[in-house]
Design a protein around this motif. Structure first.
Motif, short mmCIF file in Angstrom:
data_model
loop_
_atom_site.label_atom_id
_atom_site.label_comp_id
_atom_site.label_asym_id
_atom_site.label_seq_id
_atom_site.Cartn_x
_atom_site.Cartn_y
_atom_site.Cartn_z
N VAL A 1 -33.83 71.93 61.79
CA VAL A 1 -32.75 71.02 62.18
C VAL A 1 -32.05 70.57 60.90
CG1 VAL A 1 -32.14 68.92 63.44
CG2 VAL A 1 -34.09 70.28 64.19
N LYS A 2 -30.86 71.12 60.66
CA LYS A 2 -30.18 70.86 59.40
C LYS A 2 -29.66 69.42 59.32
CE LYS A 2 -25.95 73.16 60.97
NZ LYS A 2 -25.02 74.22 60.62
N ALA A 3 -29.40 69.00 58.08
CA ALA A 3 -28.98 67.63 57.81
C ALA A 3 -27.73 67.23 58.58
CB ALA A 3 -28.77 67.44 56.31
N ALA A 4 -26.77 68.13 58.71
CA ALA A 4 -25.52 67.80 59.42
C ALA A 4 -25.79 67.44 60.88
CB ALA A 4 -24.54 68.96 59.33
N VAL A 5 -26.74 68.12 61.49
CA VAL A 5 -27.10 67.83 62.89
C VAL A 5 -27.80 66.48 62.96
CG1 VAL A 5 -28.51 68.57 64.85
CG2 VAL A 5 -27.25 70.27 63.50
N ARG A 6 -28.76 66.25 62.07
CA ARG A 6 -29.48 64.98 62.07
C ARG A 6 -28.54 63.81 61.85
NH1 ARG A 6 -32.57 67.97 58.42
NH2 ARG A 6 -32.28 66.39 56.78
N LYS A 7 -27.58 63.98 60.95
CA LYS A 7 -26.62 62.92 60.67
C LYS A 7 -25.72 62.67 61.88
CE LYS A 7 -23.10 61.48 57.39
NZ LYS A 7 -22.35 61.82 56.18
N ALA A 8 -25.20 63.74 62.47
CA ALA A 8 -24.30 63.61 63.63
C ALA A 8 -24.98 62.95 64.81
CB ALA A 8 -23.77 64.99 64.04
N GLU A 9 -26.27 63.20 64.99
CA GLU A 9 -27.02 62.67 66.13
C GLU A 9 -27.87 61.44 65.76
OE1 GLU A 9 -26.49 63.60 69.21
OE2 GLU A 9 -25.07 65.13 68.55
N THR A 10 -27.73 60.95 64.56
CA THR A 10 -28.46 59.78 64.06
C THR A 10 -29.97 59.95 64.27
OG1 THR A 10 -26.55 58.52 64.85
CG2 THR A 10 -28.35 57.27 63.92
N LEU A 11 -30.50 61.04 63.74
CA LEU A 11 -31.93 61.35 63.88
C LEU A 11 -32.59 61.39 62.52
CD1 LEU A 11 -31.70 64.28 66.44
CD2 LEU A 11 -32.58 61.98 66.88
N GLY A 12 -33.87 61.05 62.49
CA GLY A 12 -34.64 61.12 61.27
C GLY A 12 -36.03 61.63 61.54
N GLU A 13 -36.77 61.85 60.47
CA GLU A 13 -38.14 62.32 60.57
C GLU A 13 -38.94 61.41 61.49
OE1 GLU A 13 -41.87 63.28 57.57
OE2 GLU A 13 -40.00 62.50 56.76
N GLY A 14 -39.68 62.01 62.42
CA GLY A 14 -40.50 61.25 63.34
C GLY A 14 -39.84 60.95 64.67
N ASP A 15 -38.52 61.11 64.75
CA ASP A 15 -37.81 60.87 66.01
C ASP A 15 -38.11 61.98 67.02
OD1 ASP A 15 -36.64 58.58 65.02
OD2 ASP A 15 -34.73 59.54 64.53
N VAL A 16 -38.10 61.63 68.28
CA VAL A 16 -38.27 62.60 69.37
C VAL A 16 -36.90 62.75 70.03
CG1 VAL A 16 -39.38 63.06 71.58
CG2 VAL A 16 -40.68 61.99 69.73
#
Length: 96
Positions: free
Chosen positions: A74-89
């Motif tokens: 899961v690339k950084a751009a996706v995590r940023k766009a969806e407001t996700l971080g390590e440990g999130d489900v």
């Protein structure tokens, strides 16, 4: 074929520091993809279209020796766009 599941984001740790974040596919989803995939690439990777929330991208699933299944990077751009971080489900949709 499409597959939908929930997965937890986790950080790869190895000999060298890295910022790779993955989701491990559930065993039943991984097995179904192994059986259905005709588009395997080098090292057993499988080309997919992935979607989390409203963000979609093309990527490859990578074989995971530990689980016998696949890992979704899961690339950084996706995590940023969806407001996700390590440990999130999160809910994931994959299409072959």
């Amino acid at each position: 074929m499409s597959y939908r599941f929930e997965g937890k984001l986790w950080r790869w740790t190895g000999e060298a520091p890295a910022s790779w974040i993955f989701i491990t596919l559930p065993a039943e989803v991984a097995f179904a993809i192994k059986c259905a995939s005709e588009n395997r690439r080098a090292w057993g990777s499988v080309a997919v279209q992935a979607r989390i929330g409203v963000t979609a991208w093309r990527t490859s699933l990578f074989p995971d020796k530990a689980s016998g299944g696949y890992l979704l990077p899961v690339k950084a751009a996706v995590r940023k766009a969806e407001t996700l971080g390590e440990g999130d489900v999160t809910e994931v949709e994959l299409s072959l």
